[in-house]
Design a protein around this motif. Structure first.
Motif, short mmCIF file in Angstrom:
data_model
loop_
_atom_site.label_atom_id
_atom_site.label_comp_id
_atom_site.label_asym_id
_atom_site.label_seq_id
_atom_site.Cartn_x
_atom_site.Cartn_y
_atom_site.Cartn_z
N UNK A 1 -1.12 -1.02 -8.77
CA UNK A 1 -0.56 -0.09 -8.04
C UNK A 1 0.69 -0.83 -7.59
N UNK A 2 1.98 -0.01 -7.11
CA UNK A 2 2.97 -0.68 -6.61
C UNK A 2 3.30 -0.33 -5.00
N UNK A 3 3.26 -1.43 -4.22
CA UNK A 3 3.57 -1.30 -2.89
C UNK A 3 4.62 -1.74 -2.36
N UNK A 4 5.49 -1.08 -1.56
CA UNK A 4 6.59 -1.70 -1.01
C UNK A 4 6.50 -1.51 0.49
N UNK A 5 7.16 -2.60 1.27
CA UNK A 5 7.32 -2.73 2.75
C UNK A 5 8.64 -2.94 2.96
N UNK A 6 9.03 -2.01 3.91
CA UNK A 6 10.31 -2.14 4.49
C UNK A 6 10.23 -2.31 6.03
N UNK A 7 10.92 -3.55 6.54
CA UNK A 7 10.79 -3.79 7.83
C UNK A 7 12.29 -4.18 8.27
N UNK A 8 12.87 -3.31 9.33
CA UNK A 8 14.26 -3.60 10.04
C UNK A 8 14.06 -3.36 11.41
N UNK A 9 14.21 -4.30 12.24
CA UNK A 9 13.90 -4.32 13.59
C UNK A 9 12.82 -3.80 14.20
N UNK A 10 12.72 -2.67 15.02
CA UNK A 10 11.35 -2.17 15.24
C UNK A 10 10.87 -1.06 14.37
N UNK A 11 11.64 -0.74 13.24
CA UNK A 11 11.22 0.17 12.25
C UNK A 11 10.58 -0.23 11.12
N UNK A 12 9.17 0.03 10.74
CA UNK A 12 8.59 -0.35 9.60
C UNK A 12 8.29 0.79 8.83
N UNK A 13 8.11 0.66 7.38
CA UNK A 13 7.67 1.76 6.65
C UNK A 13 6.93 1.15 5.41
N UNK A 14 6.00 1.90 4.86
CA UNK A 14 4.96 1.36 3.72
C UNK A 14 5.05 2.58 2.58
N UNK A 15 5.00 2.13 1.37
CA UNK A 15 5.40 3.11 0.32
C UNK A 15 4.31 2.50 -0.57
#
Length: 239
Positions: free
Chosen positions: A179-193
């Motif tokens: 499976x493919x996982x993506x993490x995006x973290x910028x400042x106090x905002x984080x997202x997972x996919x």
């Protein structure tokens, strides 16, 4: 020069600049740059592989008694985008980011900080968990805002919407396959996919506790014998 040729030339000129921003964290051959218990972590078929061996006295249980990690020691992350592929057989794992290393345990490094969680089961894949910290900050499918707790106590997790249907996201995850996982973290905002589907969206306003920079690490979890593998890392710092 024809317009389409001009566009093609501009695209070719911009690609090296983007590639130069990528940070190589795994060479595909050995664990150079990484630190952990080498009895538990190795490279197999071009993948970073972690195992929880069975306890000889009770084969249904793993031998390790605490979560342990393989830590990327060549740098730290703050604002970034990380994609990778994972495969897991039994148990639970995850990728730590903006994390800190605590005193080591019997079975290797111990880490605290944000974790992009995943598992062989059906509940935790995609969530945001803070290892040895504030616990679950968003379940799969949740958009949350984290507020400071009263008198420095447990933070308040406010639901601010959804990122999608939790059951549908889980249904898209392939069992014991890549499976493919993506993490995006910028400042106090984080997202997972996972596999292109957004699993969480968190705004961390608990400034005293929200990690802003730290280590990357891979987890093997105490519990039943398990095996987890990682490959095709792509780390891009965000400016």
């Amino acid at each position: 020069m024809k317009p389409f040729r001009t566009l093609a030339l501009l695209a070719a000129l911009t690609l090296p600049a983007f590639a130069a921003d990528e940070v190589t964290i795994f060479n595909g051959t050995d664990l150079t740059g990484w630190e952990g218990n080498k009895d538990l972590w190795s490279v197999q078929d071009g993948t970073i592989t972690g195992i929880t061996p069975p306890d000889p006295a009770n084969p249904e249980k793993g031998i390790i008694k605490h979560n342990t990690f393989l830590v990327w020691k060549a740098g730290k992350v703050s604002d970034f985008e990380l994609t990778f592929q994972y495969r897991i057989e039994k148990g639970n794992s995850g990728v730590q980011y903006r994390s800190k290393e605590l005193a080591p345990g019997e079975f290797g490094p111990i880490i605290t900080g944000y974790q992009a969680d995943f598992e062989a089961g059906d509940k935790y894949s995609g969530i945001l968990y803070e290892e040895r910290g504030r616990g679950i900050l968003a379940l799969r499918g949740e958009k949350t805002t984290i507020k400071p707790g009263a008198d420095g106590k447990k933070p308040v997790v406010e639901k601010a919407g959804t990122t999608g249907d939790s059951a549908a996201i889980q249904a898209s995850i392939k069992k014991e396959d890549w499976n493919e996982y993506k993490i995006v973290a910028k400042g106090n905002h984080v997202q997972h996919f996972i596999n292109g589907m957004q699993t969480i969206d968190v705004t961390d306003e608990d400034a005293a506790n929200a990690p802003k920079e730290g280590l990357l690490a891979l987890q093997i979890h105490q519990g039943p014998p398990m095996k987890v593998q990682f490959k095709n890392f792509k780390l891009v710092p965000l400016k």
